[in-house]
Design a protein around this motif. Structure first.
Motif, PDB file in Angstrom:
ATOM      1  N   TYR A  48      -3.967 -14.031  -3.433  1.00  0.00           N
ATOM      2  CA  TYR A  48      -4.758 -15.098  -4.046  1.00  0.00           C
ATOM      3  C   TYR A  48      -6.214 -15.086  -3.593  1.00  0.00           C
ATOM      4  O   TYR A  48      -7.114 -15.399  -4.387  1.00  0.00           O
ATOM      5  CB  TYR A  48      -4.113 -16.453  -3.788  1.00  0.00           C
ATOM      6  N   LEU A  49      -6.467 -14.741  -2.343  1.00  0.00           N
ATOM      7  CA  LEU A  49      -7.861 -14.620  -1.906  1.00  0.00           C
ATOM      8  C   LEU A  49      -8.580 -13.513  -2.661  1.00  0.00           C
ATOM      9  O   LEU A  49      -9.742 -13.663  -3.063  1.00  0.00           O
ATOM     10  CB  LEU A  49      -7.929 -14.338  -0.400  1.00  0.00           C
ATOM     11  N   THR A  50      -7.907 -12.375  -2.848  1.00  0.00           N
ATOM     12  CA  THR A  50      -8.530 -11.258  -3.554  1.00  0.00           C
ATOM     13  C   THR A  50      -8.858 -11.640  -4.987  1.00  0.00           C
ATOM     14  O   THR A  50      -9.976 -11.420  -5.474  1.00  0.00           O
ATOM     15  CB  THR A  50      -7.601 -10.033  -3.535  1.00  0.00           C
ATOM     16  N   ALA A  51      -7.890 -12.231  -5.678  1.00  0.00           N
ATOM     17  CA  ALA A  51      -8.109 -12.599  -7.066  1.00  0.00           C
ATOM     18  C   ALA A  51      -9.114 -13.747  -7.197  1.00  0.00           C
ATOM     19  O   ALA A  51      -9.991 -13.729  -8.077  1.00  0.00           O
ATOM     20  CB  ALA A  51      -6.790 -12.967  -7.719  1.00  0.00           C
ATOM     21  N   TYR A  52      -9.011 -14.751  -6.335  1.00  0.00           N
ATOM     22  CA  TYR A  52      -9.957 -15.875  -6.383  1.00  0.00           C
ATOM     23  C   TYR A  52     -11.382 -15.388  -6.143  1.00  0.00           C
ATOM     24  O   TYR A  52     -12.317 -15.768  -6.865  1.00  0.00           O
ATOM     25  CB  TYR A  52      -9.592 -16.928  -5.337  1.00  0.00           C
ATOM     26  N   GLY A  53     -11.568 -14.567  -5.118  1.00  0.00           N
ATOM     27  CA  GLY A  53     -12.908 -14.100  -4.786  1.00  0.00           C
ATOM     28  C   GLY A  53     -13.577 -13.399  -5.950  1.00  0.00           C
ATOM     29  O   GLY A  53     -14.772 -13.586  -6.216  1.00  0.00           O
ATOM     30  N   ALA A  54     -12.802 -12.588  -6.661  1.00  0.00           N
ATOM     31  CA  ALA A  54     -13.365 -11.847  -7.787  1.00  0.00           C
ATOM     32  C   ALA A  54     -13.594 -12.739  -9.000  1.00  0.00           C
ATOM     33  O   ALA A  54     -14.691 -12.772  -9.576  1.00  0.00           O
ATOM     34  CB  ALA A  54     -12.438 -10.692  -8.151  1.00  0.00           C
ATOM     35  N   LEU A  55     -12.559 -13.468  -9.394  1.00  0.00           N
ATOM     36  CA  LEU A  55     -12.605 -14.161 -10.684  1.00  0.00           C
ATOM     37  C   LEU A  55     -13.347 -15.487 -10.640  1.00  0.00           C
ATOM     38  O   LEU A  55     -14.046 -15.848 -11.591  1.00  0.00           O
ATOM     39  CB  LEU A  55     -11.180 -14.389 -11.196  1.00  0.00           C
ATOM     40  N   VAL A  56     -13.189 -16.238  -9.547  1.00  0.00           N
ATOM     41  CA  VAL A  56     -13.789 -17.570  -9.465  1.00  0.00           C
ATOM     42  C   VAL A  56     -15.113 -17.520  -8.708  1.00  0.00           C
ATOM     43  O   VAL A  56     -16.150 -17.950  -9.204  1.00  0.00           O
ATOM     44  CB  VAL A  56     -12.818 -18.566  -8.801  1.00  0.00           C
ATOM     45  N   ASP A  57     -15.090 -16.979  -7.486  1.00  0.00           N
ATOM     46  CA  ASP A  57     -16.282 -16.984  -6.637  1.00  0.00           C
ATOM     47  C   ASP A  57     -17.387 -16.095  -7.198  1.00  0.00           C
ATOM     48  O   ASP A  57     -18.556 -16.490  -7.230  1.00  0.00           O
ATOM     49  CB  ASP A  57     -15.903 -16.520  -5.226  1.00  0.00           C
ATOM     50  N   ILE A  58     -17.039 -14.905  -7.660  1.00  0.00           N
ATOM     51  CA  ILE A  58     -18.058 -13.947  -8.115  1.00  0.00           C
ATOM     52  C   ILE A  58     -18.295 -14.031  -9.618  1.00  0.00           C
ATOM     53  O   ILE A  58     -19.425 -14.190 -10.078  1.00  0.00           O
ATOM     54  CB  ILE A  58     -17.663 -12.512  -7.711  1.00  0.00           C
ATOM     55  N   ALA A  59     -17.223 -13.924 -10.406  1.00  0.00           N
ATOM     56  CA  ALA A  59     -17.391 -13.879 -11.865  1.00  0.00           C
ATOM     57  C   ALA A  59     -17.599 -15.245 -12.486  1.00  0.00           C
ATOM     58  O   ALA A  59     -18.120 -15.342 -13.600  1.00  0.00           O
ATOM     59  CB  ALA A  59     -16.182 -13.200 -12.500  1.00  0.00           C
ATOM     60  N   GLY A  60     -17.196 -16.310 -11.811  1.00  0.00           N
ATOM     61  CA  GLY A  60     -17.332 -17.646 -12.379  1.00  0.00           C
ATOM     62  C   GLY A  60     -16.560 -17.814 -13.665  1.00  0.00           C
ATOM     63  O   GLY A  60     -17.048 -18.404 -14.635  1.00  0.00           O
ATOM     64  N   LEU A  61     -15.345 -17.316 -13.679  1.00  0.00           N
ATOM     65  CA  LEU A  61     -14.511 -17.337 -14.874  1.00  0.00           C
ATOM     66  C   LEU A  61     -14.375 -18.751 -15.415  1.00  0.00           C
ATOM     67  O   LEU A  61     -14.150 -19.699 -14.662  1.00  0.00           O
ATOM     68  CB  LEU A  61     -13.130 -16.769 -14.532  1.00  0.00           C
ATOM     69  N   GLY A  62     -14.517 -18.880 -16.745  1.00  0.00           N
ATOM     70  CA  GLY A  62     -14.469 -20.196 -17.347  1.00  0.00           C
ATOM     71  C   GLY A  62     -13.476 -20.293 -18.491  1.00  0.00           C
ATOM     72  O   GLY A  62     -12.845 -19.304 -18.884  1.00  0.00           O
ATOM     73  N   ARG A  63     -13.344 -21.472 -19.038  1.00  0.00           N
ATOM     74  CA  ARG A  63     -12.399 -21.730 -20.121  1.00  0.00           C
ATOM     75  C   ARG A  63     -12.721 -20.860 -21.334  1.00  0.00           C
ATOM     76  O   ARG A  63     -13.869 -20.784 -21.778  1.00  0.00           O
ATOM     77  CB  ARG A  63     -12.439 -23.209 -20.503  1.00  0.00           C
ATOM     78  N   GLY A  64     -11.697 -20.199 -21.849  1.00  0.00           N
ATOM     79  CA  GLY A  64     -11.842 -19.370 -23.035  1.00  0.00           C
ATOM     80  C   GLY A  64     -12.306 -17.960 -22.767  1.00  0.00           C
ATOM     81  O   GLY A  64     -12.281 -17.120 -23.680  1.00  0.00           O
ATOM     82  N   ASP A  65     -12.754 -17.663 -21.542  1.00  0.00           N
ATOM     83  CA  ASP A  65     -13.193 -16.299 -21.220  1.00  0.00           C
ATOM     84  C   ASP A  65     -12.016 -15.339 -21.254  1.00  0.00           C
ATOM     85  O   ASP A  65     -10.929 -15.644 -20.727  1.00  0.00           O
ATOM     86  CB  ASP A  65     -13.828 -16.241 -19.823  1.00  0.00           C
TER      87      ASP A  65
END
Length: 329
Positions: free
Chosen positions: A130-147
């Protein structure tokens, strides 16, 4: 004295040995736990083979994730007491703080009281994925609704964590897998779409799924020739985050796609989240909230006994697992 897994030379799973070793008390700022379960990671196989970013010092221990009960605390440790049920955020060095042991010691800042509803096996399967996926998708990419996010090696523990996190963010997870054997399981795990890379055209499938907006984020553990079709299907200004290198083939630089779409290709190691106290605190809060509300549910592929660590590593390298491999003590 306690049993620990060590290896005295690089090689395959057969070099791992269970040995009885002396255990020093925890130093200042450290916590010692009586381990009940271990989460296995590909990084441990790389260290064992001599191809990891860290260098083993023989005889070397290994292991990045554990869950158990606090046995002792060092000086200046607050908020943690003997008897607490805890799990471990992967430390920056598994050579310095190896997890594969009956008793293991870690820096206090990486020891987390896990939610009481989690058993030890599940708790040992939490932090790396979860840290690996969170760091990439949320912290770095700023993944948002509909992306739309394309996730390669989707049946790995990190890939499954990425699917769950994407869903929690309201994004559209597209799972890529080599064969159709895991298609149904990936859909059941929350993927909106599954692309079988050995049977389907990656670019055309992604373009059909993403439409005119394109794929905003690619979360890739593979590299290799797939860089070309992956980047071709991305949206202008999109980001490809590379966190692995599973492909044995060369990885071409997709110059035309990068130039014409102003793409960002970014290398990523989870260490950049772990070593940053502010970013790590945000990540832990997100993950603990997700575990509590049920959005994040670790998938365990198979559980082995501590005495079967060699067989567990063979299974780790088989690439047939769906989710996390756990070892119990």
């Amino acid at each position: 004295m306690a049993r620990a897994v060590r290896f005295h030379q690089h090689g395959g799973p057969e070099v791992l040995r269970i040995e009885t070793i002396d255990v020093a008390p925890p130093a200042k700022g450290e916590v010692q736990i009586r381990v009940r379960a271990l989460g296995l990671n590909r990084a441990e196989a790389l260290l064992r083979r001599g191809t990891y970013i860290e260098t083993a010092k023989f005889p070397s221990g290994l292991g990045l994730e554990a869950a158990g009960l606090v046995a002792a605390i060092g000086e200046d440790v607050a908020g943690i007491m003997p008897g607490d049920a805890v799990s471990i955020v992967p430390p920056l060095s598994m050579v310095r703080w190896p997890a594969y042991a009956e008793i293991a010691t870690f820096p206090a800042e990486f020891v987390v009281k896990h939610p009481p509803e989690l058993g030890f096996e599940t708790a040992a399967a939490v932090w790396m994925q979860y840290l690996t996926a969170y760091g990439a998708l949320v912290d770095i990419a700023g993944l948002g609704r509909g992306d739309v996010v394309a996730i390669t090696a989707a049946s790995s523990s990190v890939g499954l964590a990425a699917i769950q996190i994407a869903n929690r963010m309201g994004a559209v997870p597209v799972a890529l897998t080599r064969t159709s054997a895991k298609r149904r399981a990936l859909l059941d795990a929350g993927a909106d779409h599954v692309i079988v890379s050995e049977e389907e055209d990656i670019r055309s499938r992604l373009e059909a799924i993403a439409g005119a907006n394109g794929v905003r984020t690619v979360f890739d553990a593979v590299g290799g020739p797939a860089f070309e079709p992956l980047t071709a299907a991305m949206s202008p200004g999109g980001m490809l985050i590379e966190y692995g290198g599973l492909s044995p083939e060369p990885t071409p630089f997709p110059l035309f796609n990068v130039l014409t779409k102003s793409l960002v290709l970014r290398g990523y190691l989870v260490h950049e989240i772990i070593r940053d106290t502010v970013r790590l605190a945000r990540a832990k809060a997100f993950i603990l909230d997700g575990l509590s509300d049920g959005a994040l549910k670790p998938v365990i592929a198979r559980t082995f006994r501590f005495e079967d660590i060699v067989e567990a590593h063979r299974f780790l390298e088989s690439n047939t697992q769906f989710g996390k491999i756990v070892v119990t003590i």
